[in-house]
Scaffold this motif. Structure first.
Motif, PDB file in Angstrom:
ATOM      1  N   LYS A  13       0.840  -1.196   0.000  1.00 37.47           N
ATOM      2  CA  LYS A  13       0.000   0.000   0.000  1.00 37.47           C
ATOM      3  C   LYS A  13       0.873   1.243   0.000  1.00 37.47           C
ATOM      4  O   LYS A  13       2.004   1.226   0.465  1.00 37.47           O
ATOM      5  CB  LYS A  13      -0.884   0.042   1.245  1.00 37.47           C
ATOM      6  CG  LYS A  13      -2.016  -0.924   1.225  1.00 37.47           C
ATOM      7  CD  LYS A  13      -2.926  -0.672   2.391  1.00 37.47           C
ATOM      8  CE  LYS A  13      -4.141  -1.563   2.290  1.00 37.47           C
ATOM      9  NZ  LYS A  13      -5.087  -1.289   3.345  1.00 37.47           N
ATOM     10  N   GLN A  14       0.298   2.316  -0.499  1.00 40.96           N
ATOM     11  CA  GLN A  14       0.977   3.611  -0.532  1.00 40.96           C
ATOM     12  C   GLN A  14       0.022   4.653   0.059  1.00 40.96           C
ATOM     13  O   GLN A  14      -1.170   4.646  -0.228  1.00 40.96           O
ATOM     14  CB  GLN A  14       1.337   3.977  -1.965  1.00 40.96           C
ATOM     15  CG  GLN A  14       2.167   5.209  -2.091  1.00 40.96           C
ATOM     16  CD  GLN A  14       2.579   5.453  -3.536  1.00 40.96           C
ATOM     17  OE1 GLN A  14       2.125   4.781  -4.448  1.00 40.96           O
ATOM     18  NE2 GLN A  14       3.436   6.428  -3.736  1.00 40.96           N
ATOM     19  N   PHE A  15       0.559   5.522   0.910  1.00 40.66           N
ATOM     20  CA  PHE A  15      -0.259   6.565   1.502  1.00 40.66           C
ATOM     21  C   PHE A  15       0.613   7.774   1.794  1.00 40.66           C
ATOM     22  O   PHE A  15       1.839   7.715   1.706  1.00 40.66           O
ATOM     23  CB  PHE A  15      -0.974   6.080   2.774  1.00 40.66           C
ATOM     24  CG  PHE A  15      -0.069   5.485   3.806  1.00 40.66           C
ATOM     25  CD1 PHE A  15       0.525   6.264   4.779  1.00 40.66           C
ATOM     26  CD2 PHE A  15       0.195   4.128   3.799  1.00 40.66           C
ATOM     27  CE1 PHE A  15       1.356   5.701   5.728  1.00 40.66           C
ATOM     28  CE2 PHE A  15       1.022   3.559   4.747  1.00 40.66           C
ATOM     29  CZ  PHE A  15       1.609   4.358   5.715  1.00 40.66           C
ATOM     30  N   GLN A  16      -0.047   8.875   2.136  1.00 42.90           N
ATOM     31  CA  GLN A  16       0.658  10.127   2.404  1.00 42.90           C
ATOM     32  C   GLN A  16       1.519   9.968   3.655  1.00 42.90           C
ATOM     33  O   GLN A  16       1.082   9.443   4.677  1.00 42.90           O
ATOM     34  CB  GLN A  16      -0.338  11.257   2.596  1.00 42.90           C
ATOM     35  CG  GLN A  16       0.274  12.610   2.573  1.00 42.90           C
ATOM     36  CD  GLN A  16      -0.783  13.688   2.579  1.00 42.90           C
ATOM     37  OE1 GLN A  16      -1.940  13.447   2.905  1.00 42.90           O
ATOM     38  NE2 GLN A  16      -0.386  14.890   2.207  1.00 42.90           N
ATOM     39  N   ASP A  17       2.769  10.400   3.560  1.00 42.75           N
ATOM     40  CA  ASP A  17       3.733  10.183   4.634  1.00 42.75           C
ATOM     41  C   ASP A  17       3.689  11.315   5.655  1.00 42.75           C
ATOM     42  O   ASP A  17       4.422  12.293   5.557  1.00 42.75           O
ATOM     43  CB  ASP A  17       5.137  10.043   4.052  1.00 42.75           C
ATOM     44  CG  ASP A  17       6.133   9.539   5.070  1.00 42.75           C
ATOM     45  OD1 ASP A  17       5.703   9.020   6.114  1.00 42.75           O
ATOM     46  OD2 ASP A  17       7.339   9.645   4.811  1.00 42.75           O
ATOM     47  N   THR A  18       2.809  11.151   6.628  1.00 43.89           N
ATOM     48  CA  THR A  18       2.788  12.036   7.788  1.00 43.89           C
ATOM     49  C   THR A  18       3.030  11.162   9.018  1.00 43.89           C
ATOM     50  O   THR A  18       2.768   9.957   8.974  1.00 43.89           O
ATOM     51  CB  THR A  18       1.424  12.754   7.928  1.00 43.89           C
ATOM     52  OG1 THR A  18       0.417  11.754   8.174  1.00 43.89           O
ATOM     53  CG2 THR A  18       1.090  13.554   6.686  1.00 43.89           C
ATOM     54  N   PRO A  19       3.547  11.742  10.071  1.00 46.42           N
ATOM     55  CA  PRO A  19       3.788  10.917  11.271  1.00 46.42           C
ATOM     56  C   PRO A  19       2.523  10.217  11.773  1.00 46.42           C
ATOM     57  O   PRO A  19       2.568   9.054  12.156  1.00 46.42           O
ATOM     58  CB  PRO A  19       4.295  11.930  12.300  1.00 46.42           C
ATOM     59  CG  PRO A  19       4.866  13.042  11.500  1.00 46.42           C
ATOM     60  CD  PRO A  19       4.046  13.108  10.250  1.00 46.42           C
ATOM     61  N   TYR A  20       1.392  10.897  11.724  1.00 44.18           N
ATOM     62  CA  TYR A  20       0.151  10.298  12.189  1.00 44.18           C
ATOM     63  C   TYR A  20      -0.278   9.142  11.285  1.00 44.18           C
ATOM     64  O   TYR A  20      -0.652   8.062  11.763  1.00 44.18           O
ATOM     65  CB  TYR A  20      -0.953  11.359  12.254  1.00 44.18           C
ATOM     66  CG  TYR A  20      -2.296  10.778  12.593  1.00 44.18           C
ATOM     67  CD1 TYR A  20      -2.591  10.370  13.891  1.00 44.18           C
ATOM     68  CD2 TYR A  20      -3.267  10.637  11.614  1.00 44.18           C
ATOM     69  CE1 TYR A  20      -3.816   9.817  14.192  1.00 44.18           C
ATOM     70  CE2 TYR A  20      -4.505  10.092  11.910  1.00 44.18           C
ATOM     71  CZ  TYR A  20      -4.777   9.676  13.207  1.00 44.18           C
ATOM     72  OH  TYR A  20      -5.992   9.132  13.500  1.00 44.18           O
ATOM     73  N   ALA A  21      -0.217   9.351   9.982  1.00 49.32           N
ATOM     74  CA  ALA A  21      -0.650   8.316   9.045  1.00 49.32           C
ATOM     75  C   ALA A  21       0.268   7.093   9.111  1.00 49.32           C
ATOM     76  O   ALA A  21      -0.198   5.949   9.088  1.00 49.32           O
ATOM     77  CB  ALA A  21      -0.678   8.872   7.627  1.00 49.32           C
ATOM     78  N   ARG A  22       1.559   7.329   9.226  1.00 49.71           N
ATOM     79  CA  ARG A  22       2.493   6.208   9.295  1.00 49.71           C
ATOM     80  C   ARG A  22       2.288   5.414  10.584  1.00 49.71           C
ATOM     81  O   ARG A  22       2.241   4.187  10.571  1.00 49.71           O
ATOM     82  CB  ARG A  22       3.937   6.699   9.211  1.00 49.71           C
ATOM     83  CG  ARG A  22       4.920   5.540   9.113  1.00 49.71           C
ATOM     84  CD  ARG A  22       6.342   6.000   9.123  1.00 49.71           C
ATOM     85  NE  ARG A  22       6.688   6.649   7.872  1.00 49.71           N
ATOM     86  CZ  ARG A  22       7.910   6.655   7.368  1.00 49.71           C
ATOM     87  NH1 ARG A  22       8.893   6.074   8.011  1.00 49.71           N
ATOM     88  NH2 ARG A  22       8.167   7.265   6.240  1.00 49.71           N
ATOM     89  N   LYS A  23       2.145   6.125  11.704  1.00 53.00           N
ATOM     90  CA  LYS A  23       1.937   5.451  12.986  1.00 53.00           C
ATOM     91  C   LYS A  23       0.637   4.654  12.968  1.00 53.00           C
ATOM     92  O   LYS A  23       0.586   3.514  13.443  1.00 53.00           O
ATOM     93  CB  LYS A  23       1.917   6.478  14.116  1.00 53.00           C
ATOM     94  CG  LYS A  23       1.758   5.872  15.484  1.00 53.00           C
ATOM     95  CD  LYS A  23       1.794   6.927  16.570  1.00 53.00           C
ATOM     96  CE  LYS A  23       1.603   6.306  17.935  1.00 53.00           C
ATOM     97  NZ  LYS A  23       1.591   7.306  18.997  1.00 53.00           N
ATOM     98  N   ARG A  24      -0.422   5.255  12.438  1.00 50.14           N
ATOM     99  CA  ARG A  24      -1.710   4.572  12.358  1.00 50.14           C
ATOM    100  C   ARG A  24      -1.602   3.310  11.506  1.00 50.14           C
ATOM    101  O   ARG A  24      -2.139   2.257  11.846  1.00 50.14           O
ATOM    102  CB  ARG A  24      -2.762   5.511  11.790  1.00 50.14           C
ATOM    103  CG  ARG A  24      -4.171   4.978  11.953  1.00 50.14           C
ATOM    104  CD  ARG A  24      -5.182   5.947  11.449  1.00 50.14           C
ATOM    105  NE  ARG A  24      -5.346   5.671  10.011  1.00 50.14           N
ATOM    106  CZ  ARG A  24      -5.814   6.524   9.132  1.00 50.14           C
ATOM    107  NH1 ARG A  24      -6.154   7.721   9.488  1.00 50.14           N
ATOM    108  NH2 ARG A  24      -5.940   6.172   7.873  1.00 50.14           N
ATOM    109  N   HIS A  25      -0.885   3.399  10.400  1.00 50.96           N
ATOM    110  CA  HIS A  25      -0.731   2.234   9.532  1.00 50.96           C
ATOM    111  C   HIS A  25       0.106   1.144  10.191  1.00 50.96           C
ATOM    112  O   HIS A  25      -0.261  -0.028  10.175  1.00 50.96           O
ATOM    113  CB  HIS A  25      -0.090   2.628   8.197  1.00 50.96           C
ATOM    114  CG  HIS A  25       0.208   1.443   7.353  1.00 50.96           C
ATOM    115  ND1 HIS A  25      -0.767   0.752   6.674  1.00 50.96           N
ATOM    116  CD2 HIS A  25       1.375   0.805   7.089  1.00 50.96           C
ATOM    117  CE1 HIS A  25      -0.220  -0.267   6.021  1.00 50.96           C
ATOM    118  NE2 HIS A  25       1.087  -0.251   6.265  1.00 50.96           N
ATOM    119  N   LEU A  26       1.243   1.536  10.786  1.00 50.56           N
ATOM    120  CA  LEU A  26       2.154   0.550  11.368  1.00 50.56           C
ATOM    121  C   LEU A  26       1.558  -0.151  12.587  1.00 50.56           C
ATOM    122  O   LEU A  26       1.965  -1.263  12.919  1.00 50.56           O
ATOM    123  CB  LEU A  26       3.481   1.205  11.733  1.00 50.56           C
ATOM    124  CG  LEU A  26       4.310   1.713  10.552  1.00 50.56           C
ATOM    125  CD1 LEU A  26       5.578   2.394  11.042  1.00 50.56           C
ATOM    126  CD2 LEU A  26       4.646   0.585   9.591  1.00 50.56           C
TER     127      LEU A  26
END
Length: 97
Positions: A13-26
């Motif tokens: 998957k690919q998504f916008q790289d913001t700290p919140y989005a990355r943390k939520r995904h991980l």
């Protein structure tokens, strides 16, 4: 300044790289499952290689000495069947000569 994109190899998957989005995904359940499946695929390959290559590398000393092993086919060591017949044949042929 535009934000970059983050690509997750585990989830494809690919998504916008913001700290919140990355943390939520991980921390997401789908990512954790995909990551676990990816690592388990290597464990399975390693287990198969260990069985075929490393698991039966040594020779069973008890089987060599006595011709019998209490563990049978489940023994973690190798039981050379053709090697014992060669040793016995050489010993018999050496005596008869």
């Amino acid at each position: 300044m535009p934000l970059g994109k983050y690509y997750c190899d585990y989830c494809d998957k690919q998504f916008q790289d913001t700290p919140y989005a990355r943390k939520r995904h991980l921390q997401g359940l789908q990512h954790l499952r995909a990551k676990a499946l990816w690592f388990d695929s290597f464990k399975l390959q390693d287990a198969n290689q260990a069985y075929t290559e490393g698991f039966r590398k040594g020779v069973c000393n008890h089987f060599i000495k006595t011709g019998f092993c209490q563990y049978g086919d489940s023994c973690k060591y190798f039981h050379p069947k053709s090697n014992l017949s060669n040793v016995n044949a050489q010993g018999v042929s050496g005596i008869s000569r």
